[in-house]
Design an enzyme around this catalytic site. Structure first.
Site, mmCIF file in Angstrom:
data_model
loop_
_atom_site.group_PDB
_atom_site.id
_atom_site.type_symbol
_atom_site.label_atom_id
_atom_site.label_comp_id
_atom_site.label_asym_id
_atom_site.label_seq_id
_atom_site.Cartn_x
_atom_site.Cartn_y
_atom_site.Cartn_z
ATOM 1 N N TYR A 175 -25.039 40.650 12.507
ATOM 2 C CA TYR A 175 -26.259 40.184 13.154
ATOM 3 C C TYR A 175 -26.959 39.031 12.452
ATOM 4 O O TYR A 175 -28.053 38.641 12.847
ATOM 5 C CB TYR A 175 -27.225 41.364 13.329
ATOM 6 C CG TYR A 175 -26.632 42.455 14.189
ATOM 7 C CD1 TYR A 175 -26.322 42.213 15.524
ATOM 8 C CD2 TYR A 175 -26.336 43.711 13.667
ATOM 9 C CE1 TYR A 175 -25.749 43.193 16.323
ATOM 10 C CE2 TYR A 175 -25.774 44.701 14.458
ATOM 11 C CZ TYR A 175 -25.484 44.437 15.776
ATOM 12 O OH TYR A 175 -24.909 45.402 16.559
ATOM 13 N N ASP A 180 -12.172 49.273 17.645
ATOM 14 C CA ASP A 180 -12.124 48.430 16.454
ATOM 15 C C ASP A 180 -10.890 48.802 15.659
ATOM 16 O O ASP A 180 -10.611 49.994 15.441
ATOM 17 C CB ASP A 180 -13.380 48.617 15.613
ATOM 18 C CG ASP A 180 -14.645 48.184 16.351
ATOM 19 O OD1 ASP A 180 -14.532 47.354 17.271
ATOM 20 O OD2 ASP A 180 -15.741 48.675 16.009
ATOM 21 N N ASN A 225 -16.109 52.537 20.443
ATOM 22 C CA ASN A 225 -17.499 52.442 20.879
ATOM 23 C C ASN A 225 -17.545 52.648 22.387
ATOM 24 O O ASN A 225 -16.906 51.906 23.128
ATOM 25 C CB ASN A 225 -18.060 51.066 20.503
ATOM 26 C CG ASN A 225 -19.555 50.969 20.651
ATOM 27 O OD1 ASN A 225 -20.114 51.389 21.654
ATOM 28 N ND2 ASN A 225 -20.209 50.394 19.657
ATOM 29 N N SER A 233 -23.023 49.846 14.835
ATOM 30 C CA SER A 233 -23.478 48.594 14.217
ATOM 31 C C SER A 233 -23.174 48.519 12.731
ATOM 32 O O SER A 233 -23.778 47.732 12.005
ATOM 33 C CB SER A 233 -24.992 48.393 14.445
ATOM 34 O OG SER A 233 -25.258 48.142 15.799
ATOM 35 N N GLU A 241 -12.343 52.917 14.791
ATOM 36 C CA GLU A 241 -13.300 53.695 15.568
ATOM 37 C C GLU A 241 -13.388 53.114 16.962
ATOM 38 O O GLU A 241 -12.861 52.029 17.237
ATOM 39 C CB GLU A 241 -14.682 53.701 14.902
ATOM 40 C CG GLU A 241 -15.289 52.320 14.717
ATOM 41 C CD GLU A 241 -16.541 52.360 13.859
ATOM 42 O OE1 GLU A 241 -17.637 52.195 14.436
ATOM 43 O OE2 GLU A 241 -16.428 52.548 12.627
ATOM 44 N N ARG A 270 -14.727 49.893 23.576
ATOM 45 C CA ARG A 270 -14.248 48.864 22.645
ATOM 46 C C ARG A 270 -13.696 49.561 21.410
ATOM 47 O O ARG A 270 -14.397 50.311 20.739
ATOM 48 C CB ARG A 270 -15.377 47.921 22.233
ATOM 49 C CG ARG A 270 -14.865 46.664 21.497
ATOM 50 C CD ARG A 270 -15.980 45.943 20.758
ATOM 51 N NE ARG A 270 -16.394 46.676 19.563
ATOM 52 C CZ ARG A 270 -17.665 46.975 19.259
ATOM 53 N NH1 ARG A 270 -18.654 46.616 20.052
ATOM 54 N NH2 ARG A 270 -17.938 47.637 18.150
ATOM 55 N N GLY A 316 -21.744 46.508 22.624
ATOM 56 C CA GLY A 316 -22.797 45.516 22.748
ATOM 57 C C GLY A 316 -22.514 44.534 23.871
ATOM 58 O O GLY A 316 -21.364 44.161 24.112
ATOM 59 N N GLU A 361 -30.719 51.136 16.226
ATOM 60 C CA GLU A 361 -30.125 50.045 17.003
ATOM 61 C C GLU A 361 -30.962 49.661 18.220
ATOM 62 O O GLU A 361 -30.457 49.030 19.157
ATOM 63 C CB GLU A 361 -28.706 50.428 17.421
ATOM 64 C CG GLU A 361 -27.780 50.696 16.236
ATOM 65 C CD GLU A 361 -26.418 51.193 16.666
ATOM 66 O OE1 GLU A 361 -25.624 50.366 17.153
ATOM 67 O OE2 GLU A 361 -26.149 52.386 16.539
#
Length: 331
Positions: A237, A278, A293, A167, A291, A276, A297, A31
């Site tokens: 992405y 998800d 983070n 990611s 999950e 964050r 990002g 990443e």
């Protein structure tokens, strides 16, 4: 949904020296490029609100550089193991360098997706059933027999992903038994342990949490609508393959439950400053944790900045306030 009050800009006054921040980005993980984009964006946002910020990589020059020119605080914009498994933060702790983000032990827990799911479930929150197994188990017991047991227990479709990492690298939805071995092999390219969980069809949400001094509070959820139906690395992405809606197009009660889940996850895992979560909202309106983070990002198209904007805040102000709190030693 509870939202944090609009933060005041942490710009320097004529009597105060400007805050000197170091933004860590890059690293040597898969990443790296995403991290560099996040770090560049953070530096630009901080500079816009009057914070003296410089971008540095996590390499052999980092610790000597911090010793020679100490930072008031460090912002970690590293993604993948370097920035999220707790190791770098443990080194910063040893060096006495303050940083924005979760402590090392909490990062280690969040980085291990199966362990994080166990803690979240123990806290009374919903997460899809799963099994996590190392490559050695398949090699020693026979992949075919083990995969048959997994399908019998969890059913199809399944979500297969590395037990750690970000990611969505290596993550795949598997709808047919015959496709499962290839998906497992793909995951093992990113780590020794694979997480297989029951696939939940529904609306995917990213719920950011920030603590600006009054405790962790959820920002408006961002709805993720990938063209393919799966928010994998390509969908994340590749421009045009995913639509984002901030705030999410979900009923108010669902948004409130998603916000509550994200804050409870943040607390249960011992996270700090920002995270964050998800999640998936199924057809019945139940919110399932996927999950979390610890280093979300921060590029122009990332979901944390989208949530900040949806809350009516300024990203530079939020980042500078987080740094200022750490520079002042706030818990």
């Amino acid at each position: 949904m509870t939202e944090p009050a609009a933060p005041a800009a942490a710009t320097a006054t004529s009597e105060e020296a400007p805050l000197h921040a170091v933004v860590l980005a890059g690293g040597l993980t898969f990443e790296r490029e995403v991290s560099l984009s996040s770090g560049t964006q953070v530096v630009e946002e901080l500079a816009r609100v009057g914070v003296d910020a410089e971008l540095r990589d996590a390499d052999a020059e980092l610790l000597p550089g911090l010793a020679a020119v100490p930072a008031d605080a460090v912002f970690i914009a590293l993604h993948g193991a370097t920035g999220e498994d707790g190791a770098l933060r443990a080194v910063l702790d040893l060096a006495g360098v303050p940083y924005v983000g979760s402590p090392a032990a909490a990062c280690r827990l969040a980085w291990d997706k199966p362990a994080a799911k166990s803690v979240v479930r123990s806290a009374g929150l919903t997460t899809p059933d799963w099994v996590a197994l190392p490559h050695s188990t398949f090699r020693e017991l026979g992949a075919g027999a083990v995969l048959d047991l997994i399908v019998a227990r969890l059913g199809l479709p399944l979500m297969v992903k590395p037990a750690s990492g970000g990611s969505a690298l290596g993550a795949q939805k598997v709808g047919r038994v015959e496709d499962l071995p290839a998906a497992m092999v793909s995951c093992f390219a990113y780590g020794d342990t694979v997480l297989v969980e029951r696939f939940v069809d529904g609306v995917e949400l990213a719920v950011s949490v920030v603590d600006l001094g009054e405790g962790p509070e959820a920002l408006p959820a961002v709805e993720i609508a990938p063209e393919s139906g799966v928010f994998d690395y390509t969908a994340r992405y590749t421009p045009g393959l995913t639509e984002y809606h901030a705030p999410a197009r979900v009923p108010g009660d669902v948004a409130a439950r998603a916000a509550d889940l994200a804050v409870r996850v943040h607390r249960a895992l011992g996270l700090a400053d920002l995270s964050r979560t998800d999640a998936i909202v199924d057809a019945g309106g139940e919110v399932h944790f996927l999950e979390v983070n610890v280093s979300p990002g921060l590029t122009e198209t990332s979901m944390f900045p989208m949530a900040v904007e949806a809350a009516g805040h300024d990203l530079g102000d939020v980042l500078s306030r987080l740094l200022t709190r750490r520079a002042r030693g706030s818990a």
